[in-house]
Write a protein that holds these residues in place. Structure first.
Motif, PDB file in Angstrom:
ATOM      1  N   PRO A  27       0.786  -0.937  -0.045  1.00 25.17           N
ATOM      2  CA  PRO A  27      -0.151  -0.105  -0.241  1.00 25.17           C
ATOM      3  C   PRO A  27       0.872   1.119  -0.024  1.00 25.17           C
ATOM      4  O   PRO A  27       2.193   1.441   0.783  1.00 25.17           O
ATOM      5  N   LEU A  28       0.536   2.214  -0.862  1.00 26.51           N
ATOM      6  CA  LEU A  28       1.116   3.404  -1.032  1.00 26.51           C
ATOM      7  C   LEU A  28       0.721   4.885  -0.333  1.00 26.51           C
ATOM      8  O   LEU A  28       1.317   5.705   0.237  1.00 26.51           O
ATOM      9  N   SER A  29      -0.788   4.645  -0.451  1.00 27.08           N
ATOM     10  CA  SER A  29      -1.411   5.605   0.442  1.00 27.08           C
ATOM     11  C   SER A  29      -2.928   4.812   0.653  1.00 27.08           C
ATOM     12  O   SER A  29      -3.164   3.686   0.358  1.00 27.08           O
ATOM     13  N   GLY A  30      -3.706   5.532   1.147  1.00 27.75           N
ATOM     14  CA  GLY A  30      -5.221   5.055   1.654  1.00 27.75           C
ATOM     15  C   GLY A  30      -5.991   4.681   0.358  1.00 27.75           C
ATOM     16  O   GLY A  30      -6.686   3.860   0.259  1.00 27.75           O
ATOM     17  N   LYS A  31      -5.483   5.301  -0.874  1.00 26.63           N
ATOM     18  CA  LYS A  31      -6.202   4.894  -2.179  1.00 26.63           C
ATOM     19  C   LYS A  31      -5.491   4.303  -2.989  1.00 26.63           C
ATOM     20  O   LYS A  31      -5.741   3.724  -4.055  1.00 26.63           O
ATOM     21  N   HIS A  32      -3.951   4.137  -3.006  1.00 27.91           N
ATOM     22  CA  HIS A  32      -3.059   3.845  -3.941  1.00 27.91           C
ATOM     23  C   HIS A  32      -2.223   2.373  -3.481  1.00 27.91           C
ATOM     24  O   HIS A  32      -1.951   2.273  -2.382  1.00 27.91           O
ATOM     25  N   HIS A  33      -1.810   1.592  -4.425  1.00 28.56           N
ATOM     26  CA  HIS A  33      -1.170   0.394  -4.182  1.00 28.56           C
ATOM     27  C   HIS A  33       0.089   0.520  -5.175  1.00 28.56           C
ATOM     28  O   HIS A  33       0.139   0.978  -6.439  1.00 28.56           O
ATOM     29  N   LEU A  34       1.237   0.126  -4.750  1.00 23.81           N
ATOM     30  CA  LEU A  34       2.439   0.154  -5.484  1.00 23.81           C
ATOM     31  C   LEU A  34       2.612  -1.357  -5.833  1.00 23.81           C
ATOM     32  O   LEU A  34       2.702  -2.254  -5.082  1.00 23.81           O
ATOM     33  N   ILE A  35       2.999  -1.804  -7.157  1.00 19.85           N
ATOM     34  CA  ILE A  35       3.404  -2.892  -7.694  1.00 19.85           C
ATOM     35  C   ILE A  35       4.665  -2.908  -8.426  1.00 19.85           C
ATOM     36  O   ILE A  35       4.930  -1.951  -8.942  1.00 19.85           O
ATOM     37  N   ALA A  36       5.463  -4.035  -8.285  1.00 18.96           N
ATOM     38  CA  ALA A  36       6.856  -3.672  -8.908  1.00 18.96           C
ATOM     39  C   ALA A  36       7.247  -5.054  -9.140  1.00 18.96           C
ATOM     40  O   ALA A  36       7.250  -6.035  -8.185  1.00 18.96           O
ATOM     41  N   VAL A  37       8.043  -5.287 -10.536  1.00 21.25           N
ATOM     42  CA  VAL A  37       8.693  -6.595 -10.553  1.00 21.25           C
ATOM     43  C   VAL A  37      10.203  -6.237 -11.115  1.00 21.25           C
ATOM     44  O   VAL A  37      10.114  -5.454 -11.796  1.00 21.25           O
ATOM     45  N   MET A  38      11.035  -7.097 -10.741  1.00 18.81           N
ATOM     46  CA  MET A  38      12.333  -6.692 -11.147  1.00 18.81           C
ATOM     47  C   MET A  38      13.114  -7.764 -11.470  1.00 18.81           C
ATOM     48  O   MET A  38      12.741  -8.981 -11.081  1.00 18.81           O
ATOM     49  N   ASP A  39      14.220  -7.904 -12.629  1.00 19.66           N
ATOM     50  CA  ASP A  39      14.939  -8.750 -12.990  1.00 19.66           C
ATOM     51  C   ASP A  39      16.433  -8.488 -13.010  1.00 19.66           C
ATOM     52  O   ASP A  39      16.663  -7.617 -13.791  1.00 19.66           O
ATOM     53  N   GLY A  40      17.076  -9.181 -12.033  1.00 20.96           N
ATOM     54  CA  GLY A  40      18.534  -8.882 -12.125  1.00 20.96           C
ATOM     55  C   GLY A  40      19.368  -9.164 -13.374  1.00 20.96           C
ATOM     56  O   GLY A  40      18.995 -10.315 -14.086  1.00 20.96           O
ATOM     57  N   CYS A  41      20.322  -8.498 -13.949  1.00 18.75           N
ATOM     58  CA  CYS A  41      21.214  -8.792 -15.131  1.00 18.75           C
ATOM     59  C   CYS A  41      21.875 -10.073 -14.847  1.00 18.75           C
ATOM     60  O   CYS A  41      23.189  -9.979 -13.957  1.00 18.75           O
ATOM     61  N   LYS A  49      10.562   0.148   1.280  1.00 18.13           N
ATOM     62  CA  LYS A  49      10.728   1.243   2.542  1.00 18.13           C
ATOM     63  C   LYS A  49       9.814   2.348   2.102  1.00 18.13           C
ATOM     64  O   LYS A  49       9.515   3.282   2.781  1.00 18.13           O
ATOM     65  N   ILE A  50      10.179   2.730   0.728  1.00 19.67           N
ATOM     66  CA  ILE A  50       9.780   3.992   0.184  1.00 19.67           C
ATOM     67  C   ILE A  50       8.231   4.007   0.291  1.00 19.67           C
ATOM     68  O   ILE A  50       7.455   5.232   0.855  1.00 19.67           O
ATOM     69  N   ALA A  51       7.593   2.885  -0.187  1.00 19.50           N
ATOM     70  CA  ALA A  51       5.973   2.816  -0.041  1.00 19.50           C
ATOM     71  C   ALA A  51       5.522   2.916   1.323  1.00 19.50           C
ATOM     72  O   ALA A  51       4.533   3.402   1.755  1.00 19.50           O
ATOM     73  N   LYS A  52       6.179   2.340   2.301  1.00 16.90           N
ATOM     74  CA  LYS A  52       5.859   2.369   3.867  1.00 16.90           C
ATOM     75  C   LYS A  52       5.938   3.783   4.337  1.00 16.90           C
ATOM     76  O   LYS A  52       4.887   4.150   4.949  1.00 16.90           O
ATOM     77  N   SER A  53       6.895   4.266   4.065  1.00 20.59           N
ATOM     78  CA  SER A  53       7.186   5.794   4.547  1.00 20.59           C
ATOM     79  C   SER A  53       6.086   6.642   3.883  1.00 20.59           C
ATOM     80  O   SER A  53       5.310   7.303   4.847  1.00 20.59           O
ATOM     81  N   HIS A  54       5.694   6.359   2.722  1.00 21.30           N
ATOM     82  CA  HIS A  54       4.858   7.414   2.126  1.00 21.30           C
ATOM     83  C   HIS A  54       3.182   6.991   2.688  1.00 21.30           C
ATOM     84  O   HIS A  54       2.509   7.641   2.862  1.00 21.30           O
ATOM     85  N   TYR A  55       3.007   5.723   2.933  1.00 18.50           N
ATOM     86  CA  TYR A  55       1.726   5.412   3.354  1.00 18.50           C
ATOM     87  C   TYR A  55       1.581   5.985   5.055  1.00 18.50           C
ATOM     88  O   TYR A  55       0.607   6.388   5.252  1.00 18.50           O
TER      89      TYR A  55
END
Length: 250
Positions: free
Chosen positions: A46-60, A79-85
């Motif tokens: 969760p990024l805020s009361g209305k928003h959700h953050l999703i992400a996928v990463m692939d290392g080289c 960490k960024i998402a929790k801080s903003h939430y």
């Protein structure tokens, strides 16, 4: 968020079904040729009361300890998402998904620069693709940025990002001005609303080699089965069941 695997590598994707409530399905598997570590990472926060953050990463795979780069990016995003939430909880703001995406991306950029300097990291230690999205879970309004290669699918539309096996990693740009880089980066998608959304690393394309032993399924059918079809959606491990079913066809 979903991480899948095939015999020739790995697959990482995120599937969201958005109706009256937003459902997120996730799974993580190491690729068959990666014996020690999975090079991919995924988060949904969760990024805020209305928003959700999703992400996928692939290392080289050609970078140094490629699992580290994808994991570091994922941990920083969490960490960024929790801080903003927490900040939004105390002081709510009504922000557009695209605005939050840029803010999140800028925070990640700055955090990576700090860690690069603090840990004396080489550029080759920070190479990972990234698909990052901010979803308004009340309206479906979504903003996505794709750094490197991968795939985005929503409401039956499949968009592939292919960079000829030479992804333009974020690690290449950490010495640049963020705002300038962000404005010229052209792999972004804005969605007003959706009923079904998926994101995937390029590992999803490796299923094509598996299909040779399952001639009844075309490459496109496998992609649609995983990322478009809603069968088993009432089960929280929908994607795990779909992967098992595909493996049984081999």
């Amino acid at each position: 968020l979903t991480k899948l695997s095939s015999r020739s590598g790995k697959l990482l994707s995120t599937k969201i079904i958005f109706a009256t409530n937003m459902e997120i399905y996730s799974s993580l598997h190491i690729g068959d040729f990666h014996t020690n570590f999975c090079e991919d990472f995924l988060i949904q926060e969760p990024l805020s009361g209305k928003h959700h953050l999703i992400a996928v990463m692939d290392g080289c795979s050609m970078g140094k300890e490629s699992t580290f780069a994808s994991m570091l990016i994922g941990k920083l995003l969490r960490k960024i998402a929790k801080s903003h939430y927490y900040q939004d909880f105390s002081t709510p703001e009504n922000q557009h998904s695209a605005t939050l995406l840029k803010q999140t991306m800028k925070s990640l950029f700055e955090e990576l620069v700090i860690e690069k300097n603090r840990l004396l990291l080489d550029r080759d230690e920070l190479l990972s693709t990234l698909i990052l999205g901010v979803v308004n879970h009340q309206t479906g309004q979504t903003a996505l940025i794709i750094i490197g290669d991968g795939l985005v699918a929503y409401d039956g539309k499949i968009i592939e990002f292919e960079q000829d096996n030479i992804p333009d990693y974020l690690g290449y740009h950490l010495s640049e001005d963020f705002d300038t880089w962000y404005e010229v980066h052209d792999q972004k998608i804005a969605i007003d609303t959706f009923s079904d959304l998926s994101i995937a690393t390029d590992g999803i394309f490796t299923f094509q080699s598996d299909i040779k032993s399952a001639p009844t399924l075309s490459y496109q059918e496998v992609i649609e089965w995983l990322l478009v079809n809603r069968e088993f959606h009432t089960n929280h491990n929908m994607l795990e069941r779909k992967v098992r079913w595909l493996r049984e066809q081999k």
